[in-house]
Design a protein around this motif. Structure first.
Motif, short mmCIF file in Angstrom:
data_model
loop_
_atom_site.label_atom_id
_atom_site.label_comp_id
_atom_site.label_asym_id
_atom_site.label_seq_id
_atom_site.Cartn_x
_atom_site.Cartn_y
_atom_site.Cartn_z
N ARG A 170 0.85 -1.19 0.00
CA ARG A 170 0.00 0.00 0.00
C ARG A 170 0.88 1.25 0.00
NH1 ARG A 170 -4.19 -1.71 4.70
NH2 ARG A 170 -5.10 -3.46 3.60
N THR A 171 0.45 2.27 -0.65
CA THR A 171 1.17 3.53 -0.67
C THR A 171 0.29 4.61 -0.07
OG1 THR A 171 0.37 4.02 -2.87
CG2 THR A 171 2.50 2.92 -2.71
N THR A 231 -1.21 8.15 -0.13
CA THR A 231 -1.52 9.10 -1.19
C THR A 231 -1.34 10.52 -0.66
OG1 THR A 231 -3.83 9.28 -0.60
CG2 THR A 231 -3.23 7.51 -2.12
N TYR A 244 -3.63 12.68 -0.43
CA TYR A 244 -4.75 12.99 0.45
C TYR A 244 -4.48 12.51 1.88
CZ TYR A 244 -7.37 14.08 -3.76
OH TYR A 244 -7.79 14.62 -4.93
#
Length: 199
Positions: free
Chosen positions: A19-20, A22, A24
Motif C-alpha cells: 500500500r502507498t 496518497t 490525500y
C-alpha cells in the motif's frame, strides 16, 4: 478454451507493504496535527487571558481598598475624629494595627486642638512594582506576622490633597499626601498593613 493454470486464475492480493500513502492521506495527517496544535494554542491563549483578567480585577479591588482607607484619613475632622480613627483601625492588620494608637495619637491631638475641618480627595493611585532595587533604597523587609494571616500583600502609591481650615485661621491650608500603603489579603478581606509617608 483451454483451462488456464491455477496460478493465473488467482487474483493478486494486496499486502500491507504494497500500500502507498496518497497525497490525500498526507494532507489529512498534516491537517490533523495542525488542528490539535490550534486547539492547544487556543486553550493556552484563553487560559492566559483569563488569568490576566483575574489579576486585573484583583488589582482594581486593591486600589479601591487603598482609596477608601485614604479617603477616611484625608477627610478627618474634629467632630468625627473618633469615628474616623475607629474606621481606619478596623481597616488595618499586622504591625500597623498593633501600633495604630501610638501612631495616630499625635495626629488625633492636633486635629482636636485645632478644631480643623478638612475636605480631601485622592488624586491618583497605582500599584507599585519594582523589578530591581533602586540605588540607595533599602527594600522593604517582609512582615513576618503577616505570613501566617495574609495570602498576598501589594504596595500601593496614593497621592491625595486635603484642604484644612482651623477654628482660628480663616485661610484654608492645602495639605499634600504622598503615601505608600501595603494592602494585604486576609481571608478575602483587603486590609492596610503598612503606612509610609513619602517625601
Amino acid at each position: 478454451m483451454p483451462d488456464e493454470p491455477a496460478e493465473a486464475q488467482r487474483e493478486p492480493t494486496e499486502t500491507t507493504s504494497d500500500r502507498t500513502i496518497t497525497g490525500y492521506g498526507i494532507a489529512s495527517a498534516v491537517l490533523g496535527v495542525l488542528s490539535v496544535a490550534a486547539v492547544v494554542l487556543g486553550f493556552m491563549i484563553w487560559s492566559g487571558h483569563r488569568s490576566d483578567a483575574e489579576e486585573r480585577t484583583y488589582q482594581t479591588e486593591v486600589l479601591q481598598a487603598a482609596v477608601d482607607w485614604t479617603n477616611v484619613l484625608v477627610n478627618m475632622n474634629a467632630g468625627t475624629i473618633d469615628e474616623s480613627l475607629r474606621t481606619l483601625h478596623e481597616g488595618t492588620v499586622g504591625q500597623l494595627n498593633a501600633d495604630f494608637d501610638t501612631t495616630v495619637e499625635p495626629f488625633r491631638q492636633l486635629v482636636a486642638k485645632l478644631q480643623s475641618q478638612t475636605t480631601g480627595q485622592v488624586e491618583s493611585v497605582s500599584i507599585e512594582s519594582l523589578h530591581h532595587d533602586l540605588p540607595g533604597q533599602k527594600p522593604a523587609g517582609p512582615q513576618p506576622e503577616l505570613s501566617t494571616v495574609a495570602s498576598r500583600t501589594d504596595t500601593v502609591i496614593v497621592v491625595a490633597t486635603s484642604v484644612s481650615t482651623n477654628a482660628g485661621n480663616a485661610a484654608p491650608k492645602p495639605i499634600r499626601w504622598n503615601l505608600r500603603l501595603g494592602v494585604s489579603d486576609v481571608n478575602g478581606k483587603l486590609l492596610v498593613s503598612k503606612l509610609e509617608a513619602l517625601r
